[in-house]
Enzyme design. Structure first.
Site, PDB file in Angstrom:
ATOM      1  CE  LYS A  22      -0.067 -11.352   7.482  1.00  0.00           C
ATOM      2  NZ  LYS A  22       0.199 -10.081   6.778  1.00  0.00           N
ATOM      3  CG  ASP A 121      -4.543 -10.830   1.786  1.00  0.00           C
ATOM      4  OD1 ASP A 121      -4.602 -12.264   1.750  1.00  0.00           O
ATOM      5  OD2 ASP A 121      -4.573 -10.347   2.933  1.00  0.00           O
ATOM      6  CG  ASP A 321      -5.756  -5.346   7.823  1.00  0.00           C
ATOM      7  OD1 ASP A 321      -5.967  -5.423   6.735  1.00  0.00           O
ATOM      8  OD2 ASP A 321      -4.571  -5.261   8.149  1.00  0.00           O
ATOM      9  CG  MET A 343      -7.870   2.392   2.808  1.00  0.00           C
ATOM     10  SD  MET A 343      -7.004   2.341   4.138  1.00  0.00           S
ATOM     11  CE  MET A 343      -5.294   2.324   3.675  1.00  0.00           C
TER      12      MET A 343
END
Length: 437
Positions: A22, A121, A321, A343
């Protein structure tokens, strides 16, 4: 709003193929704006965020042709620049954070670029300073309309190469600056550049189009400006975040799963980090084989005996992620682990849903959570929950597939933003999951 119903507690088995990455796709698709020649891209994931960007490119005037599953051609030879001033563009660009990366290509090729404040997000503050400070270093003028929440950069006299030291190694910021700098006069040097595989892929693609970028794979990039780029053909890497998700799924459900064609050379320390939680992984050709962990898995400790700490960092560190996945896996590990999300300050707030399922988690602060594993002596309990973002969503789905009973997950559009045709692919390896619209 879509919903998943998941009957958990069943072991899975079989093979699963990761989708295209992605985060790479969002960069590569924006790069088609850099040339008026045809660009062909393969292994594009069929997911919500990517499809939104393709639709935005179409509205901008990019000629788009689907050649087959995951394969498209793009040609940006007659763009409608008036679209950038339209209300439709504010809607299209504002709903997708990846849209920020059209600014660099437009600035480099046409001398101006605009974007509404992008979405994405809700995982904490995600500043855009790196992008625009880089553009200004190349000689662009910046403006921001607070009332209209609109960003713009213009360089009517063209861009000029310069040296810049980035305040943060932003992946999208580096990508955006690189795509603008390929047309800047002279040489641009970017220090503290991001060097993630996605960024490496972008630079390799640009070089195949005629750009002159050196230092690819390091944090020091040098870009010698050119006047024109040509077309190319490019294949997107398998998605390392999805690969990590399926490793977590196999461990939590104690299932025997093979992840096909993972491109091991681009996984960095991801396999090593999973092994720190006791997960067994085997390299079989270019596949990852995960045996059924019927005896569970034990967290390692540091040499001095202190508690294991899993934290994120810019590449080649561990990608942020996958921290949500690591946290979920830890709930059934033998031992304890500290998950440190450095982060993003809001990414761990989904742990209250895992606590409702019976997980032993202490949320120390917005960035740290201590997990005391159950060692499979106590299953998580089914519950009803809502997905707050892509990575938390897939983590909750993995938890639900391991839990006893039937769970419900609302707002699954968040999961669809990052995972292609997920229920069909999970059903193919034995998952009991139903989508309700």
């Amino acid at each position: 709003m879509g919903t998943f119903q998941i009957e958990g507690g069943h072991r899975l088995s079989g093979e699963i193929q990761p989708q295209g990455a992605k985060n790479e796709a969002l960069q590569i698709l924006c790069a088609v704006l850099l040339t008026d020649e045809k660009v062909t891209i393969h292994n594009i994931p069929d997911i919500l965020d990517v499809n939104k960007l393709i639709n935005l490119l179409k509205n901008l005037g990019v000629k788009t042709e689907k050649l087959g599953p995951g394969s498209y051609s793009f040609q940006s030879d007659n763009l409608d620049m008036d679209y950038l001033a339209s209300e439709q563009f504010k809607t299209d660009g504002g709903g997708l954070r990846g849209s920020i990366m059209i600014v660099g290509p437009l600035l480099g090729r046409f001398g101006k670029g605009f974007i509404p404040k992008p979405g994405g997000d809700k995982i904490g503050r995600r500043r855009l300073d790196t992008h625009f400070e880089g553009f200004m270093k190349l000689g662009a003028d910046f403006r921001y309309s607070k009332e209209e929440r609109f960003y713009g950069v213009e360089a009517p006299n063209g861009l000029k190469g310069d040296f810049m030291l980035l305040e943060e190694a932003s992946v999208t910021g580096t990508a955006n600056i690189v795509m603008a700098a390929v047309f800047a006069k002279g040489t641009t040097t970017i220090y503290n550049a991001a060097c993630e595989p996605y960024l490496q892929q972008l630079c390799k693609m640009l070089n195949s189009m005629g750009a002159k970028i050196s230092g690819v794979g390091s944090n020091l990039l040098e870009i010698e400006g050119v006047e024109k780029l040509g077309g190319c053909e490019h294949r997107i890497l398998p998605d390392m975040i999805e690969i990590g998700s399926w490793i977590g799924l196999a461990a939590m459900t104690q299932s025997e799963i093979t992840i096909k064609n993972v491109n091991w050379d681009m996984l960095g320390i991801i396999p090593t980090t999973f092994r720190k939680l006791g997960i067994q992984l085997e390299k079989k050709g270019d596949d990852i084989y995960i045996p059924a962990h019927t005896e569970g898995y034990e967290v390692q400790s540091f040499i001095d005996g202190s508690i294991m700490n899993i934290s994120d960092a810019p590449w080649p560190g561990f990608t942020p992620d996958l921290l949500s996945i690591m946290l979920v896996i830890a709930t059934q590990a033998r031992g304890s682990v500290l998950i440190h999300q450095k982060m993003f300050e809001s990414r761990l707030f989904f742990v209250d849903k895992l606590i409702d399922m019976g997980a032993k988690i202490i949320l120390c602060d917005p960035h740290r959570a201590t997990v005391i594993g159950h060692d499979f002596k106590s299953q998580l309990k089914a519950t009803t929950m809502t997905s707050p973002d892509i990575r938390a969503g897939i983590s909750l789905l993995i938890a639900a597939l391991s839990a006893k009973g039937t769970s419900t997950i609302h707002n699954i559009e968040q999961i669809d933003r990052g995972y292609e045709n997920i229920e069909a692919r999970l059903k193919a390896i034995g998952a009991r999951i139903t989508r309700i619209d």
